[in-house]
Motif scaffolding. Sequence first.
Motif, PDB file in Angstrom:
ATOM      1  N   LEU A   1       0.893  -1.225  -0.098  1.00 57.03           N
ATOM      2  CA  LEU A   1      -0.052   0.096  -0.117  1.00 57.03           C
ATOM      3  C   LEU A   1       1.041   1.291   0.126  1.00 57.03           C
ATOM      4  CD1 LEU A   1      -2.772   1.201   0.325  1.00 57.03           C
ATOM      5  CD2 LEU A   1      -2.541   1.084   2.795  1.00 57.03           C
ATOM      6  N   LEU A   2       0.635   1.994  -0.791  1.00 58.05           N
ATOM      7  CA  LEU A   2       1.396   3.558  -0.923  1.00 58.05           C
ATOM      8  C   LEU A   2       0.555   4.512  -0.491  1.00 58.05           C
ATOM      9  CD1 LEU A   2       3.044   2.843  -4.514  1.00 58.05           C
ATOM     10  CD2 LEU A   2       3.866   2.304  -2.583  1.00 58.05           C
ATOM     11  N   PRO A   3       1.134   5.701  -0.187  1.00 56.51           N
ATOM     12  CA  PRO A   3       0.319   6.816   0.055  1.00 56.51           C
ATOM     13  C   PRO A   3      -0.598   7.144  -1.258  1.00 56.51           C
ATOM     14  CG  PRO A   3       2.526   7.330   0.755  1.00 56.51           C
ATOM     15  CD  PRO A   3       2.736   5.618  -0.336  1.00 56.51           C
ATOM     16  N   GLY A   4      -1.714   7.643  -0.735  1.00 53.94           N
ATOM     17  CA  GLY A   4      -2.582   8.125  -1.832  1.00 53.94           C
ATOM     18  C   GLY A   4      -3.563   6.954  -2.202  1.00 53.94           C
ATOM     19  N   ARG A   5      -3.453   5.856  -1.491  1.00 56.27           N
ATOM     20  CA  ARG A   5      -4.250   4.550  -1.868  1.00 56.27           C
ATOM     21  C   ARG A   5      -3.909   4.088  -3.157  1.00 56.27           C
ATOM     22  NH1 ARG A   5     -10.538   5.156  -0.514  1.00 56.27           N
ATOM     23  NH2 ARG A   5     -10.493   3.244  -1.154  1.00 56.27           N
ATOM     24  N   ARG A   6      -2.817   3.826  -3.325  1.00 59.42           N
ATOM     25  CA  ARG A   6      -2.212   3.261  -4.363  1.00 59.42           C
ATOM     26  C   ARG A   6      -1.494   2.031  -4.272  1.00 59.42           C
ATOM     27  NH1 ARG A   6       0.046   6.966  -9.207  1.00 59.42           N
ATOM     28  NH2 ARG A   6       1.572   7.465  -7.480  1.00 59.42           N
ATOM     29  N   LEU A   7      -1.407   0.995  -5.213  1.00 57.27           N
ATOM     30  CA  LEU A   7      -0.820  -0.240  -4.932  1.00 57.27           C
ATOM     31  C   LEU A   7       0.358  -0.489  -5.813  1.00 57.27           C
ATOM     32  CD1 LEU A   7      -4.145  -2.436  -4.870  1.00 57.27           C
ATOM     33  CD2 LEU A   7      -2.633  -1.494  -2.761  1.00 57.27           C
ATOM     34  N   CYS A   8       1.426  -1.373  -5.232  1.00 50.90           N
ATOM     35  CA  CYS A   8       2.594  -1.798  -6.142  1.00 50.90           C
ATOM     36  C   CYS A   8       2.203  -3.352  -5.898  1.00 50.90           C
ATOM     37  CB  CYS A   8       3.718  -1.323  -5.700  1.00 50.90           C
ATOM     38  SG  CYS A   8       4.256   0.206  -5.917  1.00 50.90           S
ATOM     39  N   GLU A   9       2.524  -4.104  -6.861  1.00 51.70           N
ATOM     40  CA  GLU A   9       2.593  -5.513  -6.939  1.00 51.70           C
ATOM     41  C   GLU A   9       4.026  -5.917  -6.296  1.00 51.70           C
ATOM     42  OE1 GLU A   9       0.984  -9.225  -9.611  1.00 51.70           O
ATOM     43  OE2 GLU A   9       1.458  -7.655 -10.605  1.00 51.70           O
ATOM     44  N   LYS A  10       4.064  -7.047  -5.507  1.00 48.50           N
ATOM     45  CA  LYS A  10       5.502  -7.403  -5.025  1.00 48.50           C
ATOM     46  C   LYS A  10       5.859  -8.734  -5.415  1.00 48.50           C
ATOM     47  CE  LYS A  10       7.155  -4.782  -3.254  1.00 48.50           C
ATOM     48  NZ  LYS A  10       8.042  -3.620  -4.096  1.00 48.50           N
ATOM     49  N   THR A  11       5.040  -9.598  -5.754  1.00 51.11           N
ATOM     50  CA  THR A  11       5.348 -10.954  -6.268  1.00 51.11           C
ATOM     51  C   THR A  11       4.359 -11.249  -7.442  1.00 51.11           C
ATOM     52  OG1 THR A  11       3.674 -12.194  -4.992  1.00 51.11           O
ATOM     53  CG2 THR A  11       5.927 -11.877  -4.001  1.00 51.11           C
ATOM     54  N   ILE A  12       4.844 -12.269  -8.196  1.00 51.49           N
ATOM     55  CA  ILE A  12       4.080 -12.890  -9.411  1.00 51.49           C
ATOM     56  C   ILE A  12       2.549 -13.130  -8.631  1.00 51.49           C
ATOM     57  CG2 ILE A  12       3.922 -14.394 -11.271  1.00 51.49           C
ATOM     58  CD1 ILE A  12       6.840 -14.332 -11.355  1.00 51.49           C
ATOM     59  N   SER A  13       1.696 -12.735  -9.191  1.00 53.10           N
ATOM     60  CA  SER A  13       0.121 -13.228  -9.085  1.00 53.10           C
ATOM     61  C   SER A  13       0.037 -14.689  -9.366  1.00 53.10           C
ATOM     62  CB  SER A  13      -1.057 -12.281  -9.708  1.00 53.10           C
ATOM     63  OG  SER A  13      -0.690 -11.133  -8.864  1.00 53.10           O
ATOM     64  N   LYS A  14      -0.277 -15.539  -8.385  1.00 56.03           N
ATOM     65  CA  LYS A  14      -0.556 -17.017  -8.886  1.00 56.03           C
ATOM     66  C   LYS A  14      -1.756 -17.665  -8.478  1.00 56.03           C
ATOM     67  CE  LYS A  14       4.597 -18.165  -8.496  1.00 56.03           C
ATOM     68  NZ  LYS A  14       5.909 -19.131  -7.927  1.00 56.03           N
ATOM     69  N   GLY A  15      -1.996 -18.759  -8.899  1.00 55.85           N
ATOM     70  CA  GLY A  15      -3.424 -19.282  -8.647  1.00 55.85           C
ATOM     71  C   GLY A  15      -3.462 -20.765  -8.977  1.00 55.85           C
ATOM     72  N   GLY A  16      -4.412 -21.334  -8.614  1.00 53.22           N
ATOM     73  CA  GLY A  16      -4.675 -22.931  -8.657  1.00 53.22           C
ATOM     74  C   GLY A  16      -6.027 -23.179  -8.705  1.00 53.22           C
ATOM     75  N   TYR A  17      -6.196 -24.429  -9.453  1.00 47.68           N
ATOM     76  CA  TYR A  17      -7.661 -24.813  -9.441  1.00 47.68           C
ATOM     77  C   TYR A  17      -7.822 -25.749  -8.178  1.00 47.68           C
ATOM     78  CZ  TYR A  17      -7.281 -23.527 -14.189  1.00 47.68           C
ATOM     79  OH  TYR A  17      -6.948 -22.748 -15.419  1.00 47.68           O
ATOM     80  N   CYS A  18      -8.302 -24.955  -6.971  1.00 53.35           N
ATOM     81  CA  CYS A  18      -8.759 -25.534  -5.812  1.00 53.35           C
ATOM     82  C   CYS A  18      -9.681 -24.649  -5.274  1.00 53.35           C
ATOM     83  CB  CYS A  18      -7.431 -25.818  -4.820  1.00 53.35           C
ATOM     84  SG  CYS A  18      -6.390 -24.409  -4.763  1.00 53.35           S
ATOM     85  N   GLY A  19     -10.829 -24.357  -5.998  1.00 55.90           N
ATOM     86  CA  GLY A  19     -11.728 -23.503  -5.230  1.00 55.90           C
ATOM     87  C   GLY A  19     -12.952 -24.561  -4.644  1.00 55.90           C
ATOM     88  N   GLY A  20     -13.936 -23.667  -4.238  1.00 57.32           N
ATOM     89  CA  GLY A  20     -15.022 -24.428  -3.537  1.00 57.32           C
ATOM     90  C   GLY A  20     -15.667 -25.603  -4.047  1.00 57.32           C
ATOM     91  N   ILE A  21     -15.693 -25.586  -5.421  1.00 57.29           N
ATOM     92  CA  ILE A  21     -16.216 -26.753  -6.199  1.00 57.29           C
ATOM     93  C   ILE A  21     -15.715 -27.944  -6.085  1.00 57.29           C
ATOM     94  CG2 ILE A  21     -15.156 -26.349  -8.547  1.00 57.29           C
ATOM     95  CD1 ILE A  21     -18.396 -26.812  -9.835  1.00 57.29           C
ATOM     96  N   PHE A  22     -14.613 -27.873  -5.507  1.00 56.67           N
ATOM     97  CA  PHE A  22     -13.660 -29.177  -5.594  1.00 56.67           C
ATOM     98  C   PHE A  22     -14.262 -29.945  -4.494  1.00 56.67           C
ATOM     99  CE2 PHE A  22     -10.676 -27.277  -8.654  1.00 56.67           C
ATOM    100  CZ  PHE A  22     -10.413 -28.321  -9.381  1.00 56.67           C
ATOM    101  N   VAL A  23     -14.753 -29.208  -3.280  1.00 56.93           N
ATOM    102  CA  VAL A  23     -15.384 -29.863  -2.368  1.00 56.93           C
ATOM    103  C   VAL A  23     -16.673 -30.824  -2.845  1.00 56.93           C
ATOM    104  CG1 VAL A  23     -16.432 -29.790  -0.150  1.00 56.93           C
ATOM    105  CG2 VAL A  23     -14.579 -28.226  -0.597  1.00 56.93           C
ATOM    106  N   ASP A  24     -17.261 -29.961  -3.894  1.00 62.09           N
ATOM    107  CA  ASP A  24     -18.622 -30.708  -4.402  1.00 62.09           C
ATOM    108  C   ASP A  24     -18.040 -32.001  -4.923  1.00 62.09           C
ATOM    109  OD1 ASP A  24     -19.859 -28.486  -3.341  1.00 62.09           O
ATOM    110  OD2 ASP A  24     -19.896 -27.142  -5.359  1.00 62.09           O
TER     111      ASP A  24
END
Length: 546
Positions: free
Chosen positions: A221-244
Amino acid sequence: MTNKALRVIAAIDFGTTFSGFAYAHISSKEIVVHEEWDDSIGQFKHPTTLKYDDSLNLISWGYPALAEKPSKKKISSGMRPAERFKLCLGEIGEDITFAPYLPVGLDYETAITDYIKKMSNLIKDTLKTRWSEVDFDTQVSIIMTIPAEFDCKAIRTLRECALKAELVKDKDTPNLKFIQEPEAAAIHCMKSLKEFNVRAGSTFMVVDCGGGTVDLTTRKLLPGRRLCEKTISKGGYCGGIFVDEEFIKFLGTKIGQSTINLIREKHYSQLQYMVQEFSRRVKIPFTGESKDFKPFDLDLEVVKQYIRGSHRDELEEKEWVVELKFEDVKKMFDPVVEKILGLIRQQLDEYNDYVSAILLVGGFSESKYLQARVKQEFKQRVKNISVPRNPITAIVKGAVQYGLKNDVIVTRVLKWTYGTDVVRKWEPDDPPNQRLPGDLLIEFSILAKRGDEVAVDDAVPRVFRPASILQSRIGFDIFITDKDDDVKFFDTHDINLLGKWAIDIPVTFSIRPILFILCFGELEIDASAFNFETGETYNTTFELDI
């Protein structure tokens, strides 16, 4: 900055399992999340599901296409609805149970187009009711959210589908933009950072737990309510439907996998009704504490006509009722939760610095068991682990906020290494296997590296020269790889074509340097080239090889 001609921002959260939209007038900035769907009022999202007839004519979408209450007298049949087709835009690996389903003869781009068309009509009608004088085609900016894993090819496909669905009049209109789902969630969470003790200069992580995917991003979080990304955004297929899906596997142990396959193929709406009942009565209230658990009885009489062999004999003795116990449900959750914990652990390890807070958003983040496991696992590393109010709407609201103030993102971290193919003379210290006729070779010339933090609207310049004085056309094909080490040649790494582009250059029998610039301002990549000799400038957003 916001285009002065624009009057309304509308965001579409096009999800794997559920979708929704929100909007705001730029004068008031009041964000409204749509809650009125076919056969459903008060729900923030609608299932990303389509029902077709045998001739592939679309007959319903959302809830009406998904589930039907079973009758003990008759089980209705019909074509299984198309679902999870959004996943065709990315890589889903080897998980067969979670694969997209499309009726035979239906391609995923048609399904995506049909769904966006339904969503587009509803958005237009809704906005017309609110502001009749607003012209949708020129005064409404559309922001679509995408998972962190999607690349420019996926975005280009979505643009094509949006055009066919009449969401936009021009495929390359600036009134259609894209934002990563975890980035949108991070923007929305900025409003709550003070109550989570996150101040300017602090870093926080957002874990977006959706139905199909879980995406993570770490931001400062930067002053003035702005954002810097610090790591590579990542993801995976493990959402709620996998419980289903784990619930369906459990059901298969009781009635036989062949019966599950038959019901899934011929009576899918009844299977989904059972899943929704499980979700409502078991999955959502599950805390992971045995003292809180209330046993759930599965009434299987409605499917008994399809059950054979030992499964039938056993269920007849139990009068077609199976009790779902605490241990059974915990086994459904644990494989999914462990994958999410692994993603969070990896993200924390890669940042390797202090993180002030972890914020859980998305529909699955409301799981009490998931919340408890995350807090238990990471309470020693992160002081504040919380769930903002209405986490299911965080992404779509954040996307609207991005449209209202799109300079909130200061930097992004590149997910890929970008490069182009360059022909040059082969040198004695080059690998012999790279030598081509005429003593030439083709090397991978890196333009920007995976993991680099680049400022929004940052430009990467490089000067290239034709390989021959007689060359009348020069190509700037752009390639990507997930490697961040020194990539030199195309046969040594997994390198994929992102887009093709070439420009004509006059033959002047001179060096003819060309300035090539790659711009990472938005998720879509722009490129330009400048001919120093002629003064001509060329621009493109790539003709993608899809």
